[in-house]
Structures are given as C-alpha cells and as structure tokens.
Design a protein around this motif. Structure first.
Motif, PDB file in Angstrom:
ATOM      1  N   TYR A  71       0.831  -1.205   0.000  1.00  0.00           N
ATOM      2  CA  TYR A  71       0.000   0.000   0.000  1.00  0.00           C
ATOM      3  C   TYR A  71       0.867   1.257   0.000  1.00  0.00           C
ATOM      4  CZ  TYR A  71      -3.283   3.551   1.712  1.00  0.00           C
ATOM      5  OH  TYR A  71      -4.027   4.693   1.864  1.00  0.00           O
ATOM      6  N   LEU A  72       1.918   1.264   0.801  1.00  0.00           N
ATOM      7  CA  LEU A  72       2.789   2.440   0.880  1.00  0.00           C
ATOM      8  C   LEU A  72       3.507   2.698  -0.440  1.00  0.00           C
ATOM      9  CD1 LEU A  72       4.394   2.163   4.434  1.00  0.00           C
ATOM     10  CD2 LEU A  72       2.834   3.937   3.609  1.00  0.00           C
ATOM     11  N   ILE A  73       4.012   1.645  -1.060  1.00  0.00           N
ATOM     12  CA  ILE A  73       4.752   1.851  -2.309  1.00  0.00           C
ATOM     13  C   ILE A  73       3.792   2.278  -3.420  1.00  0.00           C
ATOM     14  CG2 ILE A  73       4.653  -0.510  -3.258  1.00  0.00           C
ATOM     15  CD1 ILE A  73       7.628  -0.164  -3.959  1.00  0.00           C
ATOM     16  N   GLU A  74       2.562   1.742  -3.419  1.00  0.00           N
ATOM     17  CA  GLU A  74       1.578   2.173  -4.413  1.00  0.00           C
ATOM     18  C   GLU A  74       1.155   3.616  -4.176  1.00  0.00           C
ATOM     19  OE1 GLU A  74       0.574   0.463  -7.142  1.00  0.00           O
ATOM     20  OE2 GLU A  74       2.131  -0.911  -6.489  1.00  0.00           O
ATOM     21  N   LYS A  75       0.988   3.989  -2.922  1.00  0.00           N
ATOM     22  CA  LYS A  75       0.595   5.354  -2.592  1.00  0.00           C
ATOM     23  C   LYS A  75       1.688   6.331  -2.999  1.00  0.00           C
ATOM     24  CE  LYS A  75      -2.912   7.497  -0.684  1.00  0.00           C
ATOM     25  NZ  LYS A  75      -4.264   7.351  -1.246  1.00  0.00           N
ATOM     26  N   ALA A  76       2.933   5.943  -2.768  1.00  0.00           N
ATOM     27  CA  ALA A  76       4.051   6.811  -3.148  1.00  0.00           C
ATOM     28  C   ALA A  76       4.129   6.970  -4.661  1.00  0.00           C
ATOM     29  CB  ALA A  76       5.361   6.239  -2.605  1.00  0.00           C
ATOM     30  N   LEU A  77       3.985   5.870  -5.384  1.00  0.00           N
ATOM     31  CA  LEU A  77       4.058   5.939  -6.841  1.00  0.00           C
ATOM     32  C   LEU A  77       2.877   6.705  -7.432  1.00  0.00           C
ATOM     33  CD1 LEU A  77       5.270   2.314  -7.659  1.00  0.00           C
ATOM     34  CD2 LEU A  77       6.577   4.423  -7.919  1.00  0.00           C
ATOM     35  N   SER A  78       1.743   6.710  -6.723  1.00  0.00           N
ATOM     36  CA  SER A  78       0.582   7.441  -7.240  1.00  0.00           C
ATOM     37  C   SER A  78       0.822   8.946  -7.241  1.00  0.00           C
ATOM     38  CB  SER A  78      -0.669   7.108  -6.421  1.00  0.00           C
ATOM     39  OG  SER A  78      -0.588   7.639  -5.113  1.00  0.00           O
ATOM     40  N   ILE A  79       1.762   9.417  -6.406  1.00  0.00           N
ATOM     41  CA  ILE A  79       2.077  10.846  -6.403  1.00  0.00           C
ATOM     42  C   ILE A  79       2.649  11.259  -7.753  1.00  0.00           C
ATOM     43  CG2 ILE A  79       3.489  12.660  -5.329  1.00  0.00           C
ATOM     44  CD1 ILE A  79       3.321  11.122  -2.722  1.00  0.00           C
ATOM     45  N   ASP A  80       3.406  10.358  -8.378  1.00  0.00           N
ATOM     46  CA  ASP A  80       3.947  10.673  -9.702  1.00  0.00           C
ATOM     47  C   ASP A  80       2.825  10.757 -10.731  1.00  0.00           C
ATOM     48  OD1 ASP A  80       6.555  11.274 -10.762  1.00  0.00           O
ATOM     49  OD2 ASP A  80       6.318   9.549 -12.075  1.00  0.00           O
ATOM     50  N   ASN A  81       1.766   9.955 -10.535  1.00  0.00           N
ATOM     51  CA  ASN A  81       0.585  10.093 -11.397  1.00  0.00           C
ATOM     52  C   ASN A  81       0.020  11.499 -11.319  1.00  0.00           C
ATOM     53  OD1 ASN A  81       0.898   7.203 -10.871  1.00  0.00           O
ATOM     54  ND2 ASN A  81      -1.102   6.958 -11.830  1.00  0.00           N
ATOM     55  N   VAL A  82       0.018  12.060 -10.111  1.00  0.00           N
ATOM     56  CA  VAL A  82      -0.544  13.394  -9.893  1.00  0.00           C
ATOM     57  C   VAL A  82       0.204  14.430 -10.726  1.00  0.00           C
ATOM     58  CG1 VAL A  82      -0.894  15.218  -8.175  1.00  0.00           C
ATOM     59  CG2 VAL A  82      -1.451  12.844  -7.616  1.00  0.00           C
ATOM     60  N   PHE A  83       1.532  14.304 -10.779  1.00  0.00           N
ATOM     61  CA  PHE A  83       2.329  15.220 -11.598  1.00  0.00           C
ATOM     62  C   PHE A  83       1.860  15.180 -13.050  1.00  0.00           C
ATOM     63  CE2 PHE A  83       5.239  14.969  -8.045  1.00  0.00           C
ATOM     64  CZ  PHE A  83       5.911  16.181  -8.069  1.00  0.00           C
ATOM     65  N   VAL A  84       1.674  13.989 -13.572  1.00  0.00           N
ATOM     66  CA  VAL A  84       1.298  13.837 -14.978  1.00  0.00           C
ATOM     67  C   VAL A  84      -0.135  14.307 -15.218  1.00  0.00           C
ATOM     68  CG1 VAL A  84       1.066  12.211 -16.886  1.00  0.00           C
ATOM     69  CG2 VAL A  84       2.925  11.939 -15.257  1.00  0.00           C
ATOM     70  N   PHE A  85      -1.036  14.020 -14.275  1.00  0.00           N
ATOM     71  CA  PHE A  85      -2.411  14.495 -14.417  1.00  0.00           C
ATOM     72  C   PHE A  85      -2.446  16.019 -14.468  1.00  0.00           C
ATOM     73  CE2 PHE A  85      -4.098  10.489 -12.091  1.00  0.00           C
ATOM     74  CZ  PHE A  85      -3.873   9.750 -13.235  1.00  0.00           C
ATOM     75  N   ALA A  86      -1.642  16.659 -13.628  1.00  0.00           N
ATOM     76  CA  ALA A  86      -1.574  18.123 -13.633  1.00  0.00           C
ATOM     77  C   ALA A  86      -1.086  18.628 -14.984  1.00  0.00           C
ATOM     78  CB  ALA A  86      -0.651  18.608 -12.516  1.00  0.00           C
ATOM     79  N   LEU A  87      -0.103  17.934 -15.565  1.00  0.00           N
ATOM     80  CA  LEU A  87       0.401  18.304 -16.884  1.00  0.00           C
ATOM     81  C   LEU A  87      -0.695  18.183 -17.939  1.00  0.00           C
ATOM     82  CD1 LEU A  87       2.726  18.885 -18.937  1.00  0.00           C
ATOM     83  CD2 LEU A  87       3.110  16.407 -19.007  1.00  0.00           C
ATOM     84  N   ILE A  88      -1.451  17.086 -17.901  1.00  0.00           N
ATOM     85  CA  ILE A  88      -2.516  16.855 -18.878  1.00  0.00           C
ATOM     86  C   ILE A  88      -3.608  17.914 -18.753  1.00  0.00           C
ATOM     87  CG2 ILE A  88      -4.379  15.277 -19.550  1.00  0.00           C
ATOM     88  CD1 ILE A  88      -2.512  12.956 -18.800  1.00  0.00           C
ATOM     89  N   PHE A  89      -4.037  18.179 -17.525  1.00  0.00           N
ATOM     90  CA  PHE A  89      -5.101  19.164 -17.316  1.00  0.00           C
ATOM     91  C   PHE A  89      -4.661  20.565 -17.739  1.00  0.00           C
ATOM     92  CE2 PHE A  89      -7.142  16.447 -13.752  1.00  0.00           C
ATOM     93  CZ  PHE A  89      -7.792  15.701 -14.709  1.00  0.00           C
ATOM     94  N   THR A  90      -3.402  20.888 -17.485  1.00  0.00           N
ATOM     95  CA  THR A  90      -2.882  22.197 -17.891  1.00  0.00           C
ATOM     96  C   THR A  90      -2.775  22.280 -19.408  1.00  0.00           C
ATOM     97  OG1 THR A  90      -1.641  22.407 -15.825  1.00  0.00           O
ATOM     98  CG2 THR A  90      -0.979  23.825 -17.655  1.00  0.00           C
ATOM     99  N   TYR A  91      -2.266  21.233 -20.016  1.00  0.00           N
ATOM    100  CA  TYR A  91      -2.059  21.203 -21.468  1.00  0.00           C
ATOM    101  C   TYR A  91      -3.374  21.387 -22.215  1.00  0.00           C
ATOM    102  CZ  TYR A  91      -0.301  19.626 -26.007  1.00  0.00           C
ATOM    103  OH  TYR A  91       0.031  19.549 -27.328  1.00  0.00           O
ATOM    104  N   PHE A  92      -4.428  20.688 -21.748  1.00  0.00           N
ATOM    105  CA  PHE A  92      -5.724  20.760 -22.418  1.00  0.00           C
ATOM    106  C   PHE A  92      -6.630  21.839 -21.831  1.00  0.00           C
ATOM    107  CE2 PHE A  92      -4.558  16.327 -23.540  1.00  0.00           C
ATOM    108  CZ  PHE A  92      -4.763  16.382 -24.907  1.00  0.00           C
ATOM    109  N   ALA A  93      -6.118  22.593 -20.857  1.00  0.00           N
ATOM    110  CA  ALA A  93      -6.893  23.668 -20.210  1.00  0.00           C
ATOM    111  C   ALA A  93      -8.261  23.162 -19.751  1.00  0.00           C
ATOM    112  CB  ALA A  93      -7.061  24.851 -21.161  1.00  0.00           C
ATOM    113  N   VAL A  94      -8.252  22.063 -18.983  1.00  0.00           N
ATOM    114  CA  VAL A  94      -9.495  21.466 -18.507  1.00  0.00           C
ATOM    115  C   VAL A  94     -10.095  22.333 -17.403  1.00  0.00           C
ATOM    116  CG1 VAL A  94     -10.563  19.417 -17.504  1.00  0.00           C
ATOM    117  CG2 VAL A  94      -8.566  19.180 -19.005  1.00  0.00           C
ATOM    118  N   PRO A  95     -11.349  22.752 -17.533  1.00  0.00           N
ATOM    119  CA  PRO A  95     -11.986  23.525 -16.468  1.00  0.00           C
ATOM    120  C   PRO A  95     -11.951  22.775 -15.140  1.00  0.00           C
ATOM    121  CG  PRO A  95     -13.315  23.583 -18.467  1.00  0.00           C
ATOM    122  CD  PRO A  95     -12.229  22.570 -18.698  1.00  0.00           C
TER     123      PRO A  95
END
Length: 317
Positions: A71-95
């Motif tokens: 659980y801890l290693i998955e939770k830690a790796l999910s933080i990197d997902n957050v970085f990429v999601f932020a990039l996607i939302f910014t790139y596509f200017a998602v409301p």
C-alpha cells in the motif's frame, strides 16, 4: 494466501459502493477545494489503513505487514501520477469543475487495468521463475529513467493511444460542459473532455505496469496486490486536489520513487537467488525512510522559493 470467491465478491461490492458514494456526492461537478480534498483523502487513507487492521486480525501480522508495504509503495508511486495528471489538465486547459469527473472515470479504468496486470503478472512469476529477473531488470531500468530522465515528458496529444482514438472517433475540439459525447450538426462526436480522459487512461496504463511490477516484488498474492492497489488508487482523485498546488515543491520526490522502483527490482531478483525474499520489516523500513527523506529534502530545498513566491504575491496586491 487462498481467498474464497465470496470474499472477493464482498470486496468488489464494497469498492463499488465507495465509488458510487463518491460519484453521488460530486454529481454537480463543483470545483474541489483543498479542505474537501483533504477530508476525502483522510477518508480514503483511513479505509486503506483499516483494511490492513482487518487483515491483521484475520490472517496475522505477516500478511498485514505485506499489505502495508504494498500500500505504501503504491501510494508513493501514485504521487507521480498526480504530476502527470496536472500536466494533462494544464495542457488541455481542462476547467476545474470537470477535473473530478475525468479522474473518477480514470480511476475506474485504472482499477480494471491493474486487475488484469496483477493476475497475469502473478501467474507468470509463479509459473516461470526467470520472469522475476525480467521484471526486476525492468524495474531497475524504470528507476534509472525516473531519476535521470524524469523531465522528458511527451505532450499528451502525441500519445499514440490519444492519436489513434482521434483518428477512429470523430472528435470536436471543444468542451461541451461535462459531456464526453455530444451532437454537432446532427452527428454524434466525442468532446475534448473525452480526449482528456483517454490521455489520462493511456498514461495510467503505463504507470500500472510499473506499480504492479513493484508490488509483485513484495508478494505474488493476488488478493494482497489487488487490495493494496485498489485502496491506493481510490484516493488518487482526492490526492490530486490536495497536492496540485504543492507539486512545484516536490522537486526531489522522483529520486525517492526511483530508489523504490530500483529497490523493488533488486528485491524481486534476489527472491530467485540463495538470498531469498527480504523480510517485510526491512521492506517497510526502506519504503518509509525513502519516501520521508525525499519529501523532507524537497521541502527544505524549496523553502526559500516559497518565501520568495509569497513576497512576490504580496507585492502585486
């Protein structure tokens, strides 16, 4: 660890119920604030930790410790997902009001992908001993890439899956509220929000390979691997809204995640040598210390930048 089919069924129903509650409470597509995200993050984390307590009472400390390590290693790796999601939302200017809906359905896809990868990966490791060396080498290489090539991001619209969907599915390059599909000139077409969803799903498909391989280095019990993945992923949406404004401060976190991936790879390789599997307390210790050290290092390194940003904000008022 052998688990009856009805326990799997109860677990799936419980996860579906939690997702249904989350969807119902956010049916109005309101903007998720930090306070609401923090409350929901606390709820999801509490659920994940409580499940470990249930495992402790049911199967004993070793099984619970294995679950917590995963659980801890998955939770830690999910933080990197957050970085990429932020990039996607910014790139596509998602409301902001529509981001939760994209992440909700993204989580549904993530759970499905991981379920498939878990059973396939566990079966391969149980059947062919040499797959441990393949998975282990893959994790070490992934750790190397994360440490030294972390800044090399492919623009979301150049993702092969996104490009393929755009070729196959007629797409209108605009948002139409929170709809994934709409009608334009009498024809049913996908909206830009659907393209964003595909970008999120395609990205998570890549992350799923890394994260599932990492936890399979800890255990090949499909029940433990799935539950650790599920409870970590369920809180991914809330984690995004909690951390979205703080991501610029986690400048060294990718080094910690790289160490964890490499450690998981080495651990997996060692499991097929005379050394054998490393004790769970050692695994837990490495995970906790690595995550804590990379976060503290990041926060200390950006402390001055935060002060400067605050001063700059004050001077513009």
């Amino acid at each position: 660890m052998s688990v009856s089919w009805w326990i799997w069924a109860v677990l799936m129903l419980a996860i579906a119920a939690m997702l249904a509650v989350d969807l119902f409470l956010h049916r109005d597509n309101h903007v998720i604030g930090f306070r609401e995200a923090a409350v929901w993050s606390g709820i999801w984390i509490a659920a994940g930790l409580l499940f470990g307590v249930v495992l402790w009472a049911w199967q004993g400390g070793d099984v619970a410790g294995t679950y917590y390590a995963g659980y801890l290693i998955e939770k830690a790796l999910s933080i990197d997902n957050v970085f990429v999601f932020a990039l996607i939302f910014t790139y596509f200017a998602v409301p902001a009001a529509f981001q939760h809906k994209v992440l909700f359905w993204g989580v549904i896809g993530a759970l499905a992908f991981r379920l498939v990868f878990i059973f396939v990966g566990a079966e391969l490791l149980e059947t062919f001993f040499w797959t441990a060396y393949v998975f282990g080498a893959f994790l070490v290489y992934t750790g190397y890439k994360m440490a030294f090539r972390h800044g090399e991001q492919t623009p979301p619209d150049r993702n092969p899956v996104v490009r393929l969907v755009r070729r196959i599915v007629p797409t209108d390059p605009a948002y139409h509220g929170d709809r994934f599909f709409t009608r334009v000139d009498g024809k049913r077409v996908a909206t830009l929000l659907f393209v964003v969803l595909i970008a999120v799903e395609a990205t998570d498909l890549i992350f799923a390979v890394d994260s599932v391989a990492a936890i399979l280095a800890i255990t090949t019990s499909t029940f433990i691997v799935w539950t650790a993945n599920a409870f970590a992923i369920l809180g991914l949406r809330s984690l995004y809204f909690c951390l979205a404004g703080l991501l610029r401060r986690f400048v060294h976190l990718h080094y910690g995640l790289a160490v964890l991936l490499a450690f998981a790879g080495v651990k997996l390789i060692l499991s097929e040598t005379p050394v054998g599997k490393l004790p769970i307390p050692v695994t837990l210790g490495v995970i906790v210390v690595t995550i804590a050290a990379s976060i503290v290092w990041s926060l200390r390194s950006t402390r001055g930048a935060e002060t400067l940003d605050g001063a700059a904000d004050s001077s513009t008022r």
